[in-house]
Design a protein around this motif. Structure first.
Motif, mmCIF file in Angstrom:
data_model
loop_
_atom_site.group_PDB
_atom_site.id
_atom_site.type_symbol
_atom_site.label_atom_id
_atom_site.label_comp_id
_atom_site.label_asym_id
_atom_site.label_seq_id
_atom_site.Cartn_x
_atom_site.Cartn_y
_atom_site.Cartn_z
ATOM 1 N N THR A 16 12.097 23.428 -43.665
ATOM 2 C CA THR A 16 11.088 24.245 -44.085
ATOM 3 C C THR A 16 10.398 24.304 -45.229
ATOM 4 O O THR A 16 9.081 24.320 -44.976
ATOM 5 C CB THR A 16 11.949 25.368 -45.062
ATOM 6 N N LEU A 17 10.532 23.189 -46.013
ATOM 7 C CA LEU A 17 9.366 22.367 -46.939
ATOM 8 C C LEU A 17 8.322 21.284 -45.773
ATOM 9 O O LEU A 17 6.661 22.377 -46.170
ATOM 10 C CB LEU A 17 10.397 21.153 -47.797
ATOM 11 N N GLU A 18 8.611 21.408 -44.928
ATOM 12 C CA GLU A 18 7.913 20.162 -44.039
ATOM 13 C C GLU A 18 6.485 21.657 -44.004
ATOM 14 O O GLU A 18 5.120 20.958 -43.284
ATOM 15 C CB GLU A 18 8.090 19.058 -43.529
ATOM 16 N N ARG A 19 7.616 22.037 -43.206
ATOM 17 C CA ARG A 19 6.719 23.117 -42.115
ATOM 18 C C ARG A 19 5.052 23.928 -42.541
ATOM 19 O O ARG A 19 4.140 23.818 -42.914
ATOM 20 C CB ARG A 19 7.072 23.707 -41.539
ATOM 21 N N GLN A 20 5.965 24.467 -44.083
ATOM 22 C CA GLN A 20 5.165 24.791 -45.363
ATOM 23 C C GLN A 20 4.678 23.782 -45.410
ATOM 24 O O GLN A 20 2.419 24.297 -45.906
ATOM 25 C CB GLN A 20 5.767 24.965 -46.493
ATOM 26 N N LEU A 21 4.140 22.604 -45.627
ATOM 27 C CA LEU A 21 3.266 21.751 -46.688
ATOM 28 C C LEU A 21 2.203 21.939 -45.196
ATOM 29 O O LEU A 21 0.820 21.437 -45.850
ATOM 30 C CB LEU A 21 3.718 20.304 -46.717
ATOM 31 N N ILE A 22 2.709 21.689 -44.604
ATOM 32 C CA ILE A 22 2.146 20.825 -42.906
ATOM 33 C C ILE A 22 0.667 22.346 -42.738
ATOM 34 O O ILE A 22 -0.285 22.080 -42.820
ATOM 35 C CB ILE A 22 2.459 20.561 -41.808
ATOM 36 N N LYS A 71 -8.683 15.787 -41.417
ATOM 37 C CA LYS A 71 -8.568 16.018 -43.057
ATOM 38 C C LYS A 71 -7.253 16.326 -43.471
ATOM 39 O O LYS A 71 -6.866 15.871 -44.332
ATOM 40 C CB LYS A 71 -9.502 16.897 -43.371
ATOM 41 N N ALA A 72 -5.729 16.837 -42.518
ATOM 42 C CA ALA A 72 -4.933 17.506 -43.262
ATOM 43 C C ALA A 72 -3.922 15.605 -43.216
ATOM 44 O O ALA A 72 -3.780 16.173 -44.175
ATOM 45 C CB ALA A 72 -4.881 18.569 -41.955
ATOM 46 N N ALA A 73 -4.347 15.615 -41.725
ATOM 47 C CA ALA A 73 -3.555 13.901 -41.996
ATOM 48 C C ALA A 73 -3.843 13.207 -42.952
ATOM 49 O O ALA A 73 -2.608 12.676 -44.188
ATOM 50 C CB ALA A 73 -3.733 13.648 -40.878
ATOM 51 N N ASP A 74 -4.964 13.513 -43.735
ATOM 52 C CA ASP A 74 -5.751 12.550 -44.514
ATOM 53 C C ASP A 74 -5.184 12.919 -46.253
ATOM 54 O O ASP A 74 -4.235 12.316 -47.180
ATOM 55 C CB ASP A 74 -7.011 12.227 -44.571
ATOM 56 N N GLU A 75 -4.855 14.440 -46.400
ATOM 57 C CA GLU A 75 -4.611 14.933 -47.377
ATOM 58 C C GLU A 75 -3.227 14.533 -47.458
ATOM 59 O O GLU A 75 -2.580 14.787 -48.208
ATOM 60 C CB GLU A 75 -4.569 16.647 -47.617
ATOM 61 N N ARG A 134 -1.574 10.773 -38.317
ATOM 62 C CA ARG A 134 -2.595 11.906 -37.472
ATOM 63 C C ARG A 134 -1.794 12.184 -36.187
ATOM 64 O O ARG A 134 -1.002 13.100 -36.000
ATOM 65 C CB ARG A 134 -3.507 12.350 -36.858
ATOM 66 N N ARG A 135 -0.582 11.399 -36.064
ATOM 67 C CA ARG A 135 -0.124 11.110 -34.322
ATOM 68 C C ARG A 135 1.111 11.477 -35.100
ATOM 69 O O ARG A 135 1.882 12.793 -34.519
ATOM 70 C CB ARG A 135 0.614 10.080 -34.260
ATOM 71 N N LEU A 136 1.402 11.220 -36.646
ATOM 72 C CA LEU A 136 2.902 12.349 -36.897
ATOM 73 C C LEU A 136 2.478 13.450 -37.291
ATOM 74 O O LEU A 136 3.347 14.707 -37.092
ATOM 75 C CB LEU A 136 2.944 11.713 -38.373
ATOM 76 N N LEU A 137 1.360 13.760 -37.880
ATOM 77 C CA LEU A 137 1.007 15.131 -37.568
ATOM 78 C C LEU A 137 0.938 15.955 -36.428
ATOM 79 O O LEU A 137 1.432 16.943 -36.689
ATOM 80 C CB LEU A 137 -0.651 15.237 -38.497
ATOM 81 N N TYR A 138 0.396 15.398 -35.643
ATOM 82 C CA TYR A 138 0.635 15.953 -34.019
ATOM 83 C C TYR A 138 1.634 16.433 -33.811
ATOM 84 O O TYR A 138 2.362 17.582 -33.067
ATOM 85 C CB TYR A 138 -0.385 15.294 -33.414
ATOM 86 N N ALA A 139 2.125 15.815 -33.852
ATOM 87 C CA ALA A 139 4.523 15.702 -33.636
ATOM 88 C C ALA A 139 4.914 17.273 -34.324
ATOM 89 O O ALA A 139 5.710 17.731 -33.674
ATOM 90 C CB ALA A 139 4.611 14.515 -33.716
#
Ligand SMILES: Nc1ncnc2c1ncn2[C@@H]1O[C@H](COP(=O)(O)OP(=O)(O)OP(=O)(O)O)[C@@H](O)[C@H]1O
Ligand SMILES: [Mg+2]
Length: 494
Positions: free
Chosen positions: A452-458, A471-475, A480-485
């Motif tokens: 839940t927290l992770e979803r919110q942060l993302i 940008k979001a992955a950087d922040e 980036r790959r992990l962010l996409y997943a």
């Protein structure tokens, strides 16, 4: 005009390749000659020296690398591009070591090939002095196929090894855990002129600061309680050879300062002594951390970073070079066969496909472990999907996988905590702390709360970045790959 044309000699026993290259190069305005064998090539070159030779490594009458050596010995200024149908580390490294301008694999990407040719000639125009790319290396011990790989990114790594091994340049090797950083350090040492001397490896993560320093620099007798005798440090043992400082990102700032001095002055003192000791060493370091980030966080000295990062070799994660998986599997099947000399265990198509499909967060080390285990479980029978760790849910490796995921989640929390700390939002930081503590206790409801927290942060990061994922992955400080997943996992794509 004809005499201003650049001339290329194509050496290949395959008539189709010869005519293909001829058509292509003539169309591009090169003067082209063809030779089907090594002997023909030598004859053609003796008659008239071309500007460039493009040759296959497998010739009917001769070993291509031997021919390359001979050509470079006799015509130092001649540029050679080595072609091969089989990309292996040893030929790529050898070709570059013996002065090939480049190493290309068949089938060719036409555009890449033409771009390479352009570069050769620009390069030749720029200087006729011996460039770093054309190293006369003589009798180097051949790099055997110890580092397996034929994917594009790995070929680039092999080429880079061939280019930089002979120099004394400091090398920084980065990459995720299990990608083969240590193997690269070994290959660099083996392929260098320091290879008769020791390669000394030190893990900077294994010891606390004071012990690491005694380990590295040694100490005089009586320099501290318990120092009963003089002890040489690892730098001294590595004299004339190479020192490999693994996990350099874990080194404390104090020790970093001492290391910087060694790099600058090539001398140091044993602990408890004032007598400087001169050393002649090459330094190779490795880390799975992002040192640029560490510098930004003031955890790593910027000046040291630049000293270490003279040559940078990045090991791509296995999931970005899946082409290497079948070769690696074969390599490990040989390595783990039951008894020496036995025929390696075979593997079913289906199982191999599963291996190729898997994402390998633990990279080559995880693959190696999976194969070792499968060889044991299959007891000499062909390996099937049942023998693989991600086959059934009861499995220990499943747990391991889950653990890696939890670790990643914890990292996200750490990140968040770091940011919150700096924002002085203490209350929230305490929350994050509590969650981290829960994570450590393995609370079962933990996972869903993290999610839940992770979803919110993302989601927040994406909003702030106007949907720009890079940008979001950087922040967030994640790949980036992990962010996409994660975006996919949480259904955040729109
Ligand atoms: N390309 C490769 N060919 C063959 N074996 C490999 C390759 N890459 C890695 N391995 C094997 O995988 C294991 C892990 O490699 P290595 O220890 O070099 O990784 P690393 O990047 O140093 O990992 P860590 O950051 O965890 O220390 C070793 O057993 C190594 O032999
Ligand atoms: Mg390592």
């Amino acid at each position: 005009m004809a005499e201003t044309k650049r001339s290329v000699l194509v050496v290949d026993d395959d008539g189709d390749i010869r005519s293909l290259l001829k058509d292509l190069l003539v169309e591009e305005g090169y003067a082209v000659r063809l030779a089907p064998s090594g002997a023909d090539a030598v004859e053609a070159i003796t008659k008239n020296l071309p500007d460039l030779v493009m040759m296959d490594v497998k010739l009917p009458d001769q070993d291509g690398i031997a021919l390359l050596k001979q050509l470079k010995r006799e015509h130092d200024e001649l540029e050679v591009i080595v072609m091969t149908a089989f990309g292996g580390s040893s030929t790529a490294i050898k070709a570059m070591e013996h002065g090939a301008y480049d190493y290309v694999t068949k089938p060719f990407e036409i555009d890449d090939l033409l771009a390479t040719l352009k570069r050769v000639f620009e390069h030749a125009d720029m200087s006729n002095e011996v460039s770093a790319l054309r190293l006369e290396l003589g009798k180097r011990e051949a790099e055997r196929e110890r580092i397996v790989g034929s994917s594009k990114p790995m070929l680039e790594v092999f080429k880079l090894i061939g280019k930089v091994a002979p120099s004394d340049a400091t090398v920084l090797i980065t990459g995720e855990s299990g990608t083969g950083k240590e193997l690269i350090a070994e290959a660099l040492h083996r392929a260098s002129k320091r290879n008769p001397h020791p390669l000394v490896k030190v893990s900077c993560a294994a010891l606390p600061e004071s012990l690491l320093e005694t380990e590295l620099f040694g100490h005089e007798k009586g320099s501290f309680t318990g120092a009963m005798t003089m002890r040489k440090g690892r730098f001294e043992s590595a004299n004339k050879g190479t020192i490999f400082l693994d996990e350099i990102g874990e080194m404390t700032l104090g020790t970093q300062t001492k290391l910087l001095r060694i790099l600058q002055e090539r001398e140091f003192e044993r602990i408890g002594s004032n007598t400087p000791i001169k050393i002649d060493i090459r330094v190779i370091t490795a880390t799975n951390r992002n040192l640029v980030d560490e510098v930004r966080k003031s955890k790593f000295r910027e000046d040291l970073y630049y000293r270490l990062n003279v040559i940078h070799i990045h090991m791509p994660p296995l999931r970005e070079r899946k082409d290497d998986i079948p070769l690696l599997v074969e390599h490990f099947l040989v390595k783990f066969r039951h008894t020496p000399g036995a025929i390696p265990t075979s593997i079913s198509e289906d199982a191999l496909q599963r291996l190729v499909d898997h994402d390998w967060p633990g990279n080559v080390r995880e693959l190696e472990n999976a194969i070792e285990r499968a060889v044991v479980l299959s007891r000499g029978n062909p390996i099937t999907a049942d023998h693989l760790p991600f086959g059934d849910s009861q499995d220990r490796s499943r747990l391991a996988e889950r653990r890696t995921k939890l670790d990643k989640d914890a990292e996200t929390l750490q990140e968040r905590r770091g940011r919150l700390d700096s924002d002085e939002a203490d209350a929230d930081a305490a929350d994050a702390d509590a969650e981290l503590a829960e994570h450590a206790n393995g609370d079962s409801s933990f996972k869903s709360r993290v999610a839940t927290l992770e979803r919110q942060l993302i989601k927040e990061a994406l909003d702030r970045a106007d949907g720009n994922r890079t940008k979001a992955a950087d922040e967030l400080g994640i790949y980036r790959r992990l962010l996409y997943a994660k975006i996919k996992e949480y259904g955040l794509e729109e």
